[in-house]
Design a protein around this motif. Sequence first.
Motif, mmCIF file in Angstrom:
data_model
loop_
_atom_site.group_PDB
_atom_site.id
_atom_site.type_symbol
_atom_site.label_atom_id
_atom_site.label_comp_id
_atom_site.label_asym_id
_atom_site.label_seq_id
_atom_site.Cartn_x
_atom_site.Cartn_y
_atom_site.Cartn_z
ATOM 1 N N ARG A 162 -7.125 2.905 -1.474
ATOM 2 C CA ARG A 162 -6.299 3.659 -0.529
ATOM 3 C C ARG A 162 -5.007 4.196 -1.160
ATOM 4 N NH1 ARG A 162 -7.863 3.148 4.954
ATOM 5 N NH2 ARG A 162 -9.220 1.382 5.423
ATOM 6 N N ASP A 163 -5.003 4.387 -2.458
ATOM 7 C CA ASP A 163 -3.825 4.910 -3.139
ATOM 8 C C ASP A 163 -4.235 5.653 -4.398
ATOM 9 O OD1 ASP A 163 -1.091 4.728 -2.238
ATOM 10 O OD2 ASP A 163 -1.365 2.552 -2.143
ATOM 11 N N LEU A 164 -3.421 6.618 -4.773
ATOM 12 C CA LEU A 164 -3.603 7.296 -6.045
ATOM 13 C C LEU A 164 -3.012 6.428 -7.149
ATOM 14 C CD1 LEU A 164 -2.595 10.889 -4.893
ATOM 15 C CD2 LEU A 164 -4.902 10.050 -5.356
ATOM 16 N N PRO A 165 -3.487 6.560 -8.381
ATOM 17 C CA PRO A 165 -2.952 5.757 -9.483
ATOM 18 C C PRO A 165 -1.436 5.861 -9.589
ATOM 19 C CG PRO A 165 -4.909 6.932 -10.184
ATOM 20 C CD PRO A 165 -4.579 7.452 -8.821
ATOM 21 N N GLY A 166 -0.800 4.694 -9.725
ATOM 22 C CA GLY A 166 0.652 4.668 -9.859
ATOM 23 C C GLY A 166 1.393 4.571 -8.539
ATOM 24 N N GLN A 167 0.656 4.631 -7.417
ATOM 25 C CA GLN A 167 1.277 4.530 -6.107
ATOM 26 C C GLN A 167 0.910 3.210 -5.441
ATOM 27 O OE1 GLN A 167 0.135 8.035 -3.899
ATOM 28 N NE2 GLN A 167 1.277 9.413 -5.244
ATOM 29 N N ASN A 168 1.680 2.832 -4.415
ATOM 30 C CA ASN A 168 1.390 1.585 -3.713
ATOM 31 C C ASN A 168 1.758 1.702 -2.241
ATOM 32 O OD1 ASN A 168 0.552 -1.117 -3.438
ATOM 33 N ND2 ASN A 168 2.641 -1.871 -3.688
#
Length: 417
Positions: free
Chosen positions: A239-245
């Motif tokens: 549920r997130d793009l790489p590098g996001q949280n």
Amino acid sequence: MPFSHAQKGYVPTEENLEARKEFAESKFGIFLHWGIYSMFAQGEWYLNTGGLNRDEYAKAASGFYPANFDADAWVKAFKDAGAKYICFTTRHHDGFSMFDTKYSDYDIVDATPYGKDIVRELSEACKRHGIRLHFYYSHIDWTRDDYPAGRSGTRTGKDPKKADWPSYFAFMNNQLTELIQNYDPDAIWFDGVWDKNASFDWQLGEQYGMIHKLKPSCLIGNNHHKTPFPGEDFQMFERDLPGQNTAGYSEGQEVSQLPLETCQTMNGSWGYSVKDQNYKSTEYLIRYLVRAAGKGANLLLNIGPQPDGSIPAAALERLKGIGRWLEQNGESVYGTTAGDVPERPWGVTTQKGNKQYVHILSLSDASLFLPISRKIARATVFGTDKKVDFRQSKEGVLLNLGEVPDSVDYIVELTMK
């Protein structure tokens, strides 16, 4: 050291490296959460969230008859949408197997009146249509006594005195061997390590080694929400793009050099939920796919099929829209890597060969500055001969678009010198 038991000294084979490359270039896959939990229409966690008894829950299998399931129709719809692979839930946390396994009668062939091997039909359809097939497989089980219960599935009626990790580990490995030898998947997508604390030894090294020995090109990914362990061939983000949280699953997870994948729901649920009709718009999903590509990642977009085997109409509508867009613009997504300019509020860039694709998703101006140092030979509106005026300096390049972009994705194609 936590998870020191991962596959030590793992060196991927040439076949595996080639499979990684093809996977990374795919950019778009379809996730399918489907099992007897769809009968309750409350999502795939209903056995746990509903506080149900496992024996009462299992009775749903006797009524599971997906008369409208058509593997070819499914795969064709996904292929027409531009997807290059499918990931299917062969066995979720509720322990029900959607394939014919000789290690349990709690499966689609033995426990339901339907009596057909869903995974077999899907596997054969994928081969006919040239779509790669990945298998989701749960590391945890809310119904088997031999699985030593963790944080979830504690109210299902399991007998904790019968917990037997060696027995359960052997059961998993037997099923994984069946899946690889009988259905020839391109990847195994694990889930569930988060169910126990970091000191628990899942014996991943032994399991990963077994899989790679059975089929060296078979990719392994694990949704443990941590930086990849040795033996894993791609990294996933939930549920997130790489590098996001933003979803809270990726805290402390570093982005690796492995192929990347983001899994996301089309509405709010993974498994079919009758009350969840909050589907994301086609425009949002296209932009999410583009943003994933801008980070060098694939988008694994989830659909929860209905109990009768139908794909929800709202999902099909969005798939058709994505397919139409990719048919025209797929060149700027498939086979690309992240471009020279990292994600910005206005959008992302992708690149392939001597081409840079500037994906403008939200811009209020008719010009855009890009901090690109490489020399540009030509700039055009993607898919047309319309030239885009630009001025290049040592700081970067200023694109003069001549209009404020108002499309789903206004793409400028840059040809680099």
